[in-house]
Design a protein around this motif. Structure first.
Motif, mmCIF file in Angstrom:
data_model
loop_
_atom_site.group_PDB
_atom_site.id
_atom_site.type_symbol
_atom_site.label_atom_id
_atom_site.label_comp_id
_atom_site.label_asym_id
_atom_site.label_seq_id
_atom_site.Cartn_x
_atom_site.Cartn_y
_atom_site.Cartn_z
ATOM 1 N N LEU A 235 1.108 -1.273 0.145
ATOM 2 C CA LEU A 235 -0.084 -0.049 -0.033
ATOM 3 C C LEU A 235 0.836 1.350 -0.104
ATOM 4 C CD1 LEU A 235 -2.716 -0.987 2.597
ATOM 5 C CD2 LEU A 235 -2.849 -1.074 -0.201
ATOM 6 N N SER B 290 2.323 1.741 -3.428
ATOM 7 C CA SER B 290 1.074 2.433 -4.212
ATOM 8 C C SER B 290 1.044 3.795 -4.144
ATOM 9 C CB SER B 290 -0.030 1.487 -4.077
ATOM 10 O OG SER B 290 0.221 0.008 -4.591
ATOM 11 N N LEU B 291 0.840 4.158 -2.916
ATOM 12 C CA LEU B 291 0.856 5.575 -2.620
ATOM 13 C C LEU B 291 1.879 6.513 -3.092
ATOM 14 C CD1 LEU B 291 -0.855 5.223 0.974
ATOM 15 C CD2 LEU B 291 -2.040 6.225 -1.075
ATOM 16 N N SER C 96 -6.819 9.810 1.801
ATOM 17 C CA SER C 96 -6.762 8.679 0.830
ATOM 18 C C SER C 96 -7.864 7.365 1.686
ATOM 19 C CB SER C 96 -5.819 7.922 0.596
ATOM 20 O OG SER C 96 -5.068 7.300 1.638
ATOM 21 N N THR D 104 -6.941 4.791 3.081
ATOM 22 C CA THR D 104 -6.598 3.415 2.511
ATOM 23 C C THR D 104 -6.448 2.519 3.611
ATOM 24 O OG1 THR D 104 -5.203 4.681 0.676
ATOM 25 C CG2 THR D 104 -4.752 2.441 1.537
ATOM 26 N N ARG E 281 -6.393 -2.903 -1.150
ATOM 27 C CA ARG E 281 -6.199 -2.628 -2.529
ATOM 28 C C ARG E 281 -7.249 -2.055 -3.090
ATOM 29 N NH1 ARG E 281 -2.157 -1.325 -5.220
ATOM 30 N NH2 ARG E 281 -1.153 -2.495 -3.878
ATOM 31 N N ILE F 186 -6.963 1.727 -3.021
ATOM 32 C CA ILE F 186 -5.906 2.123 -4.080
ATOM 33 C C ILE F 186 -6.530 2.330 -5.431
ATOM 34 C CG2 ILE F 186 -3.706 1.625 -4.976
ATOM 35 C CD1 ILE F 186 -3.409 2.755 -2.379
ATOM 36 N N THR G 189 -6.657 5.609 -7.508
ATOM 37 C CA THR G 189 -6.101 5.751 -8.760
ATOM 38 C C THR G 189 -6.955 6.390 -9.941
ATOM 39 O OG1 THR G 189 -4.508 4.059 -8.474
ATOM 40 C CG2 THR G 189 -4.702 4.546 -10.625
#
Length: 245
Positions: free
Chosen positions: A44, A47-48, A211, A213, A216, A219, A223
């Protein structure tokens, strides 16, 4: 009241800078409903980073009936995460606060002045999604009386506030800052939540974008939303504080 508040709360500047700091996520492994293990945490975080974030203020839940975390458990988990991120060579700085659920334990922590904060002694807190709090303004007053700046997590997601025309302006008049989820603006949660988020955006009442978060799926949705012009739209009418943290 909305028009009066629009005059009182004006953005200080128009900003079009990239959003490089995220406030509100659940990246510390294994302590709440976010990242389940260190491998997931690292995925994660990576990805960020790929989405342009360079600073993360992660906010594990403290919610005594589900996630009875403490300052110590969060900071210990943060140390583990930082060490792993450094070992992976991901050039992101990570700090931690908490997303506090408003309950009696939260009020005890306010009284003891033992809250994990960020920025200008700011405290991120959340409410029940289904039951309106009966003493929210009292809690805001208690926070401020102890020198804390209250920041309400994802106000757009409390459906009972959608039905109360005065709910958001009343909190703004009390000095509460709002952190809106980026995925709310993209329609991830529901159309009513998206409508409320855009209403807050149009009023100029968003102080932070987050986010939020956990996994997934967040994410993937983030995106898609970040590939639109939604952040630029928020920046045109709001003074975002993310990159000042």
């Amino acid at each position: 009241m909305y028009e009066r508040l629009k005059r009182l709360i004006r953005p200080e500047k128009n900003s079009s800078e990239p959003l490089t700091t995220d406030l509100h996520s659940h990246l510390v492994p294994g302590i709440d409903d976010g990242a389940k293990d260190l491998e997931t945490s690292l995925s994660l975080v990576r990805s960020l980073y790929d989405l342009g974030y360079r600073r993360l203020i992660t906010t594990p839940h403290i919610m005594m009936h589900r996630f009875p975390n403490s300052r110590d458990t969060i900071l210990h988990g943060l140390d583990t995460l930082r060490t792993a991120v450094d070992a992976e060579g991901i050039p992101v700085s990570i700090d931690a606060a908490s997303e506090y659920y408003v309950d009696e334990h939260f009020r005890e922590l306010i009284e003891k002045e033992e809250l994990l904060t960020f920025g200008e002694n700011e405290v991120l807190f959340e409410l029940s999604y289904v039951i309106p709090p009966i003493d929210l303004e009292t809690i805001v007053f208690e926070l401020q009386g102890r020198g804390y700046q209250p920041v309400l997590a994802h106000p757009e997601r409390y459906l009972y506030m959608h039905k109360d025309e005065e709910a958001y302006p009343r909190l703004k008049e009390k000095g509460v800052r709002f952190q809106v989820n980026i995925n709310s603006l993209g329609g991830y949660y529901s159309k009513p939540v998206q409508k409320a988020a855009r209403r807050l955006m149009d009023q100029g009442w968003i102080s932070y974008l987050g986010s939020d978060t956990h996994h997934r799926r967040h994410i993937d949705a983030l995106t898609k939303t970040l590939h639109t012009d939604v952040v630029a739209k928020v920046q045109r009418n709001n003074t975002l504080r993310n990159n000042t943290l």
